[in-house]
Design a protein around this motif. Structure first.
Motif, PDB file in Angstrom:
ATOM      1  N   ASP A 181       0.738  -1.090   0.086  1.00  0.00           N
ATOM      2  CA  ASP A 181       0.327  -0.066  -0.322  1.00  0.00           C
ATOM      3  C   ASP A 181       1.150   1.451   0.123  1.00  0.00           C
ATOM      4  OD1 ASP A 181      -2.648   1.294   2.017  1.00  0.00           O
ATOM      5  OD2 ASP A 181      -1.709   2.360   0.178  1.00  0.00           O
ATOM      6  N   LEU A 207       4.085   1.121   1.784  1.00  0.00           N
ATOM      7  CA  LEU A 207       3.858   0.071   3.024  1.00  0.00           C
ATOM      8  C   LEU A 207       4.679  -1.409   2.237  1.00  0.00           C
ATOM      9  CD1 LEU A 207       3.985  -0.999   5.864  1.00  0.00           C
ATOM     10  CD2 LEU A 207       1.325  -0.835   5.450  1.00  0.00           C
ATOM     11  N   LYS A 208       5.314  -2.632   2.798  1.00  0.00           N
ATOM     12  CA  LYS A 208       5.105  -4.475   2.475  1.00  0.00           C
ATOM     13  C   LYS A 208       4.772  -4.522   3.718  1.00  0.00           C
ATOM     14  CE  LYS A 208       8.740  -2.375  -1.257  1.00  0.00           C
ATOM     15  NZ  LYS A 208       8.207  -2.384  -2.365  1.00  0.00           N
ATOM     16  N   LEU A 209       3.923  -5.160   3.343  1.00  0.00           N
ATOM     17  CA  LEU A 209       2.857  -6.271   3.892  1.00  0.00           C
ATOM     18  C   LEU A 209       3.512  -8.332   3.449  1.00  0.00           C
ATOM     19  CD1 LEU A 209       0.369  -4.484   5.490  1.00  0.00           C
ATOM     20  CD2 LEU A 209       3.115  -4.316   6.794  1.00  0.00           C
ATOM     21  N   PHE A 210       3.462  -9.288   4.722  1.00  0.00           N
ATOM     22  CA  PHE A 210       2.491 -10.026   3.908  1.00  0.00           C
ATOM     23  C   PHE A 210       2.194 -11.041   5.270  1.00  0.00           C
ATOM     24  CE2 PHE A 210       6.400 -12.672   6.095  1.00  0.00           C
ATOM     25  CZ  PHE A 210       7.212 -10.884   5.870  1.00  0.00           C
ATOM     26  N   GLU A 211       1.863 -12.140   5.391  1.00  0.00           N
ATOM     27  CA  GLU A 211       1.031 -13.012   6.231  1.00  0.00           C
ATOM     28  C   GLU A 211      -0.914 -12.257   6.249  1.00  0.00           C
ATOM     29  OE1 GLU A 211       1.451 -15.508   7.966  1.00  0.00           O
ATOM     30  OE2 GLU A 211       3.601 -15.709   7.469  1.00  0.00           O
ATOM     31  N   ARG A 227      -3.054 -13.090   7.522  1.00  0.00           N
ATOM     32  CA  ARG A 227      -4.033 -12.118   8.755  1.00  0.00           C
ATOM     33  C   ARG A 227      -3.361 -10.434   9.186  1.00  0.00           C
ATOM     34  NH1 ARG A 227      -3.286 -17.490   8.663  1.00  0.00           N
ATOM     35  NH2 ARG A 227      -4.512 -18.686   8.534  1.00  0.00           N
ATOM     36  N   ALA A 228      -2.021 -10.505   8.518  1.00  0.00           N
ATOM     37  CA  ALA A 228      -1.378  -9.341   8.930  1.00  0.00           C
ATOM     38  C   ALA A 228      -1.694  -8.362   8.195  1.00  0.00           C
ATOM     39  CB  ALA A 228      -0.211  -9.527   9.102  1.00  0.00           C
ATOM     40  N   GLN A 285      -5.729  -6.802   8.726  1.00  0.00           N
ATOM     41  CA  GLN A 285      -5.744  -6.200  10.025  1.00  0.00           C
ATOM     42  C   GLN A 285      -5.696  -4.728   9.506  1.00  0.00           C
ATOM     43  OE1 GLN A 285      -4.815  -7.995  14.008  1.00  0.00           O
ATOM     44  NE2 GLN A 285      -4.462  -9.579  12.832  1.00  0.00           N
ATOM     45  N   TYR A 286      -4.160  -4.894   8.711  1.00  0.00           N
ATOM     46  CA  TYR A 286      -3.778  -3.619   8.157  1.00  0.00           C
ATOM     47  C   TYR A 286      -4.447  -2.455   7.812  1.00  0.00           C
ATOM     48  CZ  TYR A 286      -2.410  -0.314   5.580  1.00  0.00           C
ATOM     49  OH  TYR A 286      -1.993   1.486   4.647  1.00  0.00           O
ATOM     50  N   HIS A 305      -8.380  -1.292  10.195  1.00  0.00           N
ATOM     51  CA  HIS A 305      -7.433  -0.670  10.780  1.00  0.00           C
ATOM     52  C   HIS A 305      -7.545   0.753  10.568  1.00  0.00           C
ATOM     53  CE1 HIS A 305      -7.470  -2.120  14.860  1.00  0.00           C
ATOM     54  NE2 HIS A 305      -6.771  -3.448  13.858  1.00  0.00           N
ATOM     55  N   ARG A 306      -6.458   0.291   9.327  1.00  0.00           N
ATOM     56  CA  ARG A 306      -6.624   1.720   8.013  1.00  0.00           C
ATOM     57  C   ARG A 306      -7.347   2.388   7.092  1.00  0.00           C
ATOM     58  NH1 ARG A 306      -6.113   5.459   5.585  1.00  0.00           N
ATOM     59  NH2 ARG A 306      -4.794   6.354   3.962  1.00  0.00           N
TER      60      ARG A 306
END
Lengths: 215, 213
Positions: free
Chosen positions: B60, B63-67, B69-70, B73-74, B77-78
């Motif tokens: 996004d 912002l780089k994420l993996f998993e 369920r994380a 949740q991001y 909230h975001r």
């Protein structure tokens, strides 16, 4: 009288996870033992606390929770002003990175590492024998995870960010057990991982959890 | 503006968890296809998105994420202010949040390991030209039945797993449930009346229908 009650036993990795968070937060609590040998965790009244029949369960006033990683998150949020901060400070983006590594522990590390602990340690306690082939296969998977940790810890002092968070804490119980076995070589042979293990296991709150086992 | 990107596979359970969340939130995004059969998830290029070599990965902006369920949740909230609320009605109530978080752990640790094994045996193995192992199916179904008995008792008291509203806790189950409903394991859900009702509710949601297309 403590308003926080933990139903569990000091030997259980999941119970230890919760105890670590409570000690980090300097919270008063009562540890109520559950007679695992008698199968108390699979019967009432324990099932009313956790219908899945697993320790630990926590009561805080009239809130009852189970699943150690939900309990630690609640402790971190509800008592955010007390003791150590257990989440990365900051906005949604920083919190999101903590959630990534919380999920890594729960989904990538723990399924493998806790099976190794079961093979090497807990099986012996229940009169069963370690399966060396299983240990070898599991360690083969764990090293790939630890290689990723090594790369991560080369860029960040702790897993989620530069401060100690629940993402690190959640590893403590299983790492504690593995460091007492030949599997410790996997951690010790990776310099950044080794340094991180030393740092997190040296925390005073963790020493208190380990002390409870000796009592 | 770089926007939202999901690196994954439209049929993957974990990728679908993220897609569902984006659809519930009415968010624009790009799905960048990762060819699992070709091993693209193990290439250097993908590993730079997720060093564990698993789909999905997510961006996004910077912002780089993996998993999965994380990621969900991001997003919840975001983008709290838009689309479906995927958190508890009072997002500041920590006890309520803890109950939702507990349900998310239950999905991840009690439900998903069994449901994923069954989906693998009944569905994904066939795609790779392998055969279903009925002994494994029987063993995993016996364990899943016990988990669903707990769900049945819970859903007798509450409409959804974390309370009376649909939250991430329910959403996280949807992709695996959808696959299992197309297999003999379906009976474990349909023979428990409250679980059956819950399954019908969560799978009929427009977002749940969108990910099947």
């Amino acid at each position: 009288m403590a308003s926080i009650k933990v139903h569990g036993v000091p030997m259980s990795t999941a119970t230890m996870r919760v105890l670590a968070a409570l000690y980090e937060k300097e919270l008063e609590f009562e540890l109520i033992p559950v007679d695992m040998r008698a199968g108390a965790h699979k019967q009432e009244p324990f099932l009313s606390l956790n219908p899945f029949g697993q320790i630990p369960a926590l009561q805080d006033g009239d809130l009852t929770l189970f699943e150690s990683r939900a309990i630690t998150e609640y402790i971190g949020d509800e008592y955010s002003e007390k003791g150590e901060k257990l989440m990365c400070p900051g906005c949604n983006k920083v919190k999101a990175l903590t959630k990534v590594w919380l999920n890594v522990e729960g989904q990538q590390f723990d399924p493998i590492a806790s099976k190794i602990a079961f093979e090497r340690i807990f099986k012996g306690m229940f009169g069963m024998t370690t399966d060396p082939a299983a240990v070898q296969e599991l360690e083969g998977k764990l090293v790939r995870v630890l290689d990723i940790y090594e790369a991560r810890l080369s860029k960040s002092e702790f897993l989620a960010c530069d401060c100690f968070t629940l993402a690190d804490l959640h590893h403590l119980p299983v790492i504690h057990y593995l460091m007492g076995t030949d599997s410790k070589a996997l951690f010790e042979s990776r310099p950044k991982v080794c340094e991180w293990v030393k740092k997190i296991t040296a925390r005073p709150a963790w020493a208190k959890v380990v002390d409870l086992q000796k009592q | 503006m770089a926007g939202i990107k999901v690196f994954g596979h439209a049929a993957s359970i974990s990728t679908r968890r993220v897609l569902l969340t984006l659809h519930e939130k009415n968010l624009d995004f790009e799905l960048v296809h990762v060819d699992l059969k070709d091993g693209e998830h193990k290439t250097e290029s993908f590993l730079s998105h997720n060093p564990f070599g698993k789909v999905p990965a997510f961006e996004d902006g910077d912002l780089k994420l993996f998993e999965s369920r994380a990621i969900t949740q991001y997003i919840a909230h975001r983008y709290e202010g838009q689309g479906t609320n995927l958190l508890q009605p009072d997002s500041k109530n920590l006890a309520q949040y803890a109950i939702m978080a507990m349900g998310m752990q239950v999905e991840a640790h009690q439900f998903d390991p069994l449901a994923s094994k069954l989906a693998w045996e009944h569905v994904f193995k066939l795609i790779y030209g392998l055969t279903t192992d009925q002994a494994v199916v029987a063993e995993e179904e016996a364990k899943l039945a016990k988990v669903l008995d707990v769900y049945e008792a819970r859903l007798k008291e509450f409409k959804y797993l974390a309370g009376d509203t649909f939250t991430l806790t329910d959403l996280h189950h949807i992709p695996a449930v959808q696959y299992l409903l197309e297999t003999p394991t379906k009976k474990l859900f349909t023979e428990r009346p409250h679980v059956n009702k819950w399954v019908a509710e969560i799978t009929k949601r427009p977002a749940s229908q969108k990910i099947l297309q």
